[in-house]
Structure formats: structure tokens, C-alpha cells
Design a protein around this motif. Structure first.
Motif, PDB file in Angstrom:
ATOM      1  N   LEU A 167       0.856  -1.186   0.000  1.00  0.00           N
ATOM      2  CA  LEU A 167       0.000   0.000   0.000  1.00  0.00           C
ATOM      3  C   LEU A 167       0.892   1.236   0.000  1.00  0.00           C
ATOM      4  CD1 LEU A 167      -2.732  -1.093   2.605  1.00  0.00           C
ATOM      5  CD2 LEU A 167      -3.001  -0.915   0.120  1.00  0.00           C
ATOM      6  N   ASP A 168       0.880   1.973  -1.082  1.00  0.00           N
ATOM      7  CA  ASP A 168       1.836   3.046  -1.332  1.00  0.00           C
ATOM      8  C   ASP A 168       1.181   4.407  -1.155  1.00  0.00           C
ATOM      9  OD1 ASP A 168       3.891   4.654  -2.187  1.00  0.00           O
ATOM     10  OD2 ASP A 168       3.745   4.091  -4.298  1.00  0.00           O
ATOM     11  N   MET A 169       1.634   5.196  -0.165  1.00  0.00           N
ATOM     12  CA  MET A 169       1.071   6.518   0.073  1.00  0.00           C
ATOM     13  C   MET A 169       1.504   7.521  -0.991  1.00  0.00           C
ATOM     14  SD  MET A 169       1.471   9.104   3.326  1.00  0.00           S
ATOM     15  CE  MET A 169       3.147   9.532   2.877  1.00  0.00           C
ATOM     16  N   VAL A 170       2.799   7.585  -1.291  1.00  0.00           N
ATOM     17  CA  VAL A 170       3.293   8.562  -2.258  1.00  0.00           C
ATOM     18  C   VAL A 170       2.644   8.325  -3.619  1.00  0.00           C
ATOM     19  CG1 VAL A 170       5.330   9.426  -3.461  1.00  0.00           C
ATOM     20  CG2 VAL A 170       5.474   8.876  -1.027  1.00  0.00           C
ATOM     21  N   GLY A 171       2.541   7.068  -4.029  1.00  0.00           N
ATOM     22  CA  GLY A 171       1.905   6.760  -5.306  1.00  0.00           C
ATOM     23  C   GLY A 171       0.451   7.189  -5.342  1.00  0.00           C
TER      24      GLY A 171
END
Length: 492
Positions: free
Chosen positions: A91-95
Motif C-alpha cells: 500500500l503506497d502513500m506517495v503513489g
């Protein structure tokens, strides 16, 4: 061979197949093309509360072609742990924010902070550089304020924070005229945080203005970076740390593409340090101005803490009550939504999340939880007296269940948290010490964002400002007690 209801074992008997995770239930009232946009845009927090009551701890909704998956991290703390502790390859926040806000604000603004930049954001480093940037920003503020005048509180705080942030992050490479232009540009860049403004596929006139402003801001910051690169004097500041990180990242030499990449990182850092910090400062001033007793209490505490000397610079730490004001303001007004992008298909809470979907929760469900915060809609700086808190008078920001959703949580705790609290503590201390504030106009409503951050006003937030302490250059020598008496007598 696979048979109906199971697979055959060596003896030919069917073995049951374990149940596969199901897709999350869908929210109702979906319109063609728009999906659930109307319900989400009207009341993001209320929309999530209603759907959790009807559909359970995990549900999905469609927002202008994006599939959003909401999880209940309050009712199901284990879900919060899965959400906030998941690595970027899951789970990628920046993306997520590059996708959701990249068209509006520019994907280049959303970057991960390199390890080399953690040092210029640590407490010891911040304390060494804080007085200079605070003094410079307040000097700008003094020149903008006519005693007894009315101001747009959000805009004046935004300009003040931009001057601080730009000086701190560029080490004084920016001239005052450049900082002032950046304040104008960021006012345009951050002008539309609505749901439709973020995700609308239509290229409006406002969208084109934001793109032009972002490009001009980048050119100004790149020029500051290039001036530093051509300077031979050794300097210990943030931009030098950024250059050192660039050398490490790009193999020891800074080619044209490397300089471009570093300058874009600098632009992203200015944005990250400015946008929510400015809104927090404006909201802190608004909240304490509504309570004369609290305002007087803050001023006395600031002076008693050694910040009542003739110098405007912040030479001592703010009193704890100042940080309590900041923390309570963040708790009350930071109710936007925290998103992660599924980097691959995964199971969450018994449901199947597809790659490319956005998983999140409204932070207001944590910060306004009445089981943890009695009378959650009330601004109360003393509510944290009897609970564990850190050096910023904040409840714990890590762990499960999540107690306080300020500056992120878990794996993605904001690297700039120390700088933000230090900046806000210094600026707020000086602004309540040197000025009287009276709210004269309230916004029509406060709108919670669809990403982490403080609610934004719909309509103007205006205040009358009266100086109770002369600007530094004209300030006569006096004892703190005399200043306190004068300040108290000046209060209407």
C-alpha cells in the motif's frame, strides 16, 4: 482434477476449497460516470460514517472513475494496523497522492524524503536554525500589518509561513522579493482542494493557472539552488543537505537532469512544509481569539517562558500550552482522508483489494471519536492533561489502535513533524505576545479534504489585528512585567 465444490485427492474424495476473499460491498446511490461523487463531495466524513453503519468495516465507492476502498480503523483497530503499517510495495502513500493530486498540484510535489534529509529535520538542527527564519518571517509580517486593520487570516498566515519555509529550506538564498512572489504563486497553486477540483478531467482556466504558477515557482527555487551550487562558502543548512543527498543519489556528480530533479524535490518540500502548516497557524489564531481568557493565559505563559525579551527571535522553547493549542487544533480540524494505493492485489479484513485501487480512512473518525475524546467538537487545550503525550503535547501518533491522526501514522509518520511543531510554536508564541486578534468574519462552512490535512474555509476568515508591542527596531527597553501590564491593558 478439479471437481465441483473441491479438488480430488489421491483417493478420489473431494476436498473443500477454502473460501476466497470477496470484493468489498459497494456504496449505494451511484450515478453514471460520477459514481458516488455527489455523496462524497457533499459530506466526506458523514458519507463514510453512514456507509460503515450500513455496509460494515470495509466498503468501496466510485469517485470520478477511481475506485476507493474505505476501512473502519476505529471500530476495527486491526484494520488500522494493516493500513498504516503496510510497506509501499503493498500500500503506497506517495503513489496514491501522485495519482489523486498530481494533475491538480503536479506529481513532482509528492516525493519520499531521503534518509540524508532526516538530519536537517531533526530537533537539534531545527533549534539551531529556527531563530533566524522566525525573525525573518515576523519581520515581513510586521511590515504587512497596520495596527487595527482587518486581514484575511488564512492568506496572511500563508504568506508568513512561506517566508519562514523558504528561508529555512533554502538557507537564505531567496531574496525577499522572491519569497513574496512565491507566496503569491502558492496561493494560486493551493487554490482548489475540492473533490471535483482534484479529480476533474476537465482542463479549466483555473487548472491552467495552477500549472503556470507551479512552473514559475519551480524556476525561482531552481535559481536559488543554482546560486548555492556556484557558491564556494561552506554552509550547514537544509539546501546543502539536499545537494549532498543529490550527490549520493546521482553518483557524485550533478548533471543537468540531476539539478532538475533536486530542484523539483525542493519544490515538493516547500509545498509539504507550507500548506497544512499555514492552515494550522490560521486556525490556532482563530480558536484562541474566540476565548479571551485562553488568549491571556497563552500570552502570560509565553512571557513567563522567557519569550518576552526585547528580541523577537525565538531563543527559548515555547511553553507546553502553546503546543497543546497546536495539537488540539490539529485534532479538531484535521479530518481529511488518508490514502494508500494498492501496489498489487491483496487481502484486507477478509476482502479482496485489486491492484490500483485506493484504500483509506477519514482521519476525523479517529480525531473526533467520542469514546476517546469526550465532546469531540469542543476546542479544549486541557483535554490531554491526564493522558500520555509526547514532547509536543500530542497523544501517541504510532501504535494500534490509532489514538491521534496528526502528521500521519505508522510507517508514514511525517518526517517534517518536528519542524512543523517548532515553526508553529515559535510563530504562534510571538503572534499572541505581540498582537491582539479579533475574528470579525467567519467562513460559511469548513470543508474536510479528501486527503490528509486541515479543513479549508468556504468563504472568508477575517480578523482585526492590533499591535500591542512595537516592531523590534522601534521597541524601547522594558521589563517583561511592564510589557505584560501594557498588553493586558490594551485588551478591549
Amino acid at each position: 482434477m478439479r471437481g465441483e465444490g473441491g479438488e480430488a485427492n489421491a483417493d478420489g474424495d473431494a476436498e473443500p476449497v477454502s473460501a476466497m476473499p470477496t470484493r468489498p460491498p459497494r456504496a449505494g446511490f451511484s450515478l453514471p460516470m460520477l459514481g458516488n461523487t455527489v455523496g462524497i463531495a457533499a459530506d466526506p466524513l458523514g458519507f463514510q460514517d453512514r456507509q460503515h453503519r450500513n455496509l460494515g468495516p470495509v466498503f468501496s465507492a466510485d469517485l470520478l472513475g477511481r475506485r476507493l476502498v474505505f476501512v473502519d480503523v476505529v471500530g476495527r483497530p486491526a484494520l488500522g494496523q494493516e493500513l498504516f503499517e503496510a510497506p509501499a510495495d503493498t500500500l503506497d502513500m506517495v503513489g496514491a497522492y501522485r495519482d489523486l493530486l498530481g494533475e491538480l498540484l503536479g506529481a513532482e510535489l509528492f516525493v519520499s524524503v531521503a534518509k540524508e534529509l532526516r538530519v536537517p529535520l531533526a530537533m537539534g538542527y531545527v533549534r539551531r536554525h529556527l531563530p533566524r527564519s522566525t525573525d525573518l518571517a515576523l519581520g515581513f509580517f510586521d511590515k504587512q500589518i497596520d495596527s487595527g486593520s482587518g486581514v484575511d487570516l488564512v492568506r496572511i498566515c500563508s504568506d508568513l509561513v512561506i517566508h519562514f519555509v523558504c528561508d529555512y529550506l533554502t538557507g537564505g538564498e531567496l531574496r525577499e522579493s522572491e519569497r513574496s512572489e512565491l507566496a503569491e504563486l502558492f496561493d494560486v497553486i493551493e487554490s482548489d482542494y475540492s473533490v471535483l477540483g482534484m479529480l476533474s478531467p476537465i482542463e479549466t482556466r483555473g487548472f491552467r493557472r495552477r500549472v503556470a504558477a507551479r512552473k514559475r515557482a519551480h524556476r525561482i527555487l531552481r535559481s536559488a539552488l543554482e546560486r548555492r551550487l556556484h557558491s564556494s562558502a561552506p554552509v550547514d543548512d537544509f539546501v546543502q543537505g539536499l545537494i549532498a543527498a543529490g550527490h549520493a543519489q546521482f553518483g557524485g556528480s550533478l548533471s543537468e537532469p540531476a539539478i532538475e530533479a533536486i530542484s523539483l524535490q525542493l519544490l515538493g518540500m516547500v509545498f509539504a512544509a507550507h500548506t497544512n502548516t499555514a492552515m494550522t497557524l490560521a486556525l490556532c489564531l482563530a480558536e484562541v481569539s474566540r476565548d479571551p481568557k485562553l488568549f491571556g493565559r497563552l500570552r502570560r505563559s509565553v512571557i513567563d517562558a522567557g519569550m518576552g525579551a526585547d528580541s523577537r527571535s525565538v531563543q527559548s522553547a515555547p511553553p507546553p500550552i502553546i503546543h497543546r493549542v497546536v495539537t488540539e487544533c490539529i485534532r479538531l480540524h484535521s479530518i481529511g482522508t488518508c490514502w494508500r494505493k494498492a501496489s498489487r492485489a491483496l487481502d484486507l479484513g477478509g476482502f479482496r483489494i485489486q491492484a490500483g485501487e485506493y484504500v483509506g480512512t477519514s482521519l476525523g473518525r479517529i480525531n473526533l471519536d467520542p469514546r476517546r475524546y469526550p465532546d469531540p467538537e469542543v476546542f479544549d487545550v486541557d483535554r490531554s492533561e491526564d493522558v500520555p503525550r509526547d514532547r509536543f503535547e500530542s497523544p501517541p501518533v504510532q501504535g494500534c489502535p490509532v489514538a491521534f491522526a496528526g502528521f500521519g501514522s505508522g510507517r508514514y509518520l511525517c518526517s517534517g513533524r518536528t519542524l512543523a511543531y517548532s515553526m508553529l510554536g515559535g510563530l504562534l508564541s510571538c503572534l499572541v505576545r505581540d498582537y491582539e486578534w479579533q475574528i470579525e468574519r467567519e467562513p460559511r462552512l469548513w470543508y474536510p479534504l479528501m486527503f490528509p490535512g486541515l479543513s479549508r474555509p468556504i468563504g472568508a476568515l477575517r480578523a482585526t489585528v492590533r499591535r500591542v508591542r512595537a516592531p523590534r527596531d522601534d521597541h524601547p527597553t522594558r521589563r517583561d512585567g511592564e510589557f505584560l501590564d501594557e498588553a493586558a491593558s490594551a485588551r478591549p
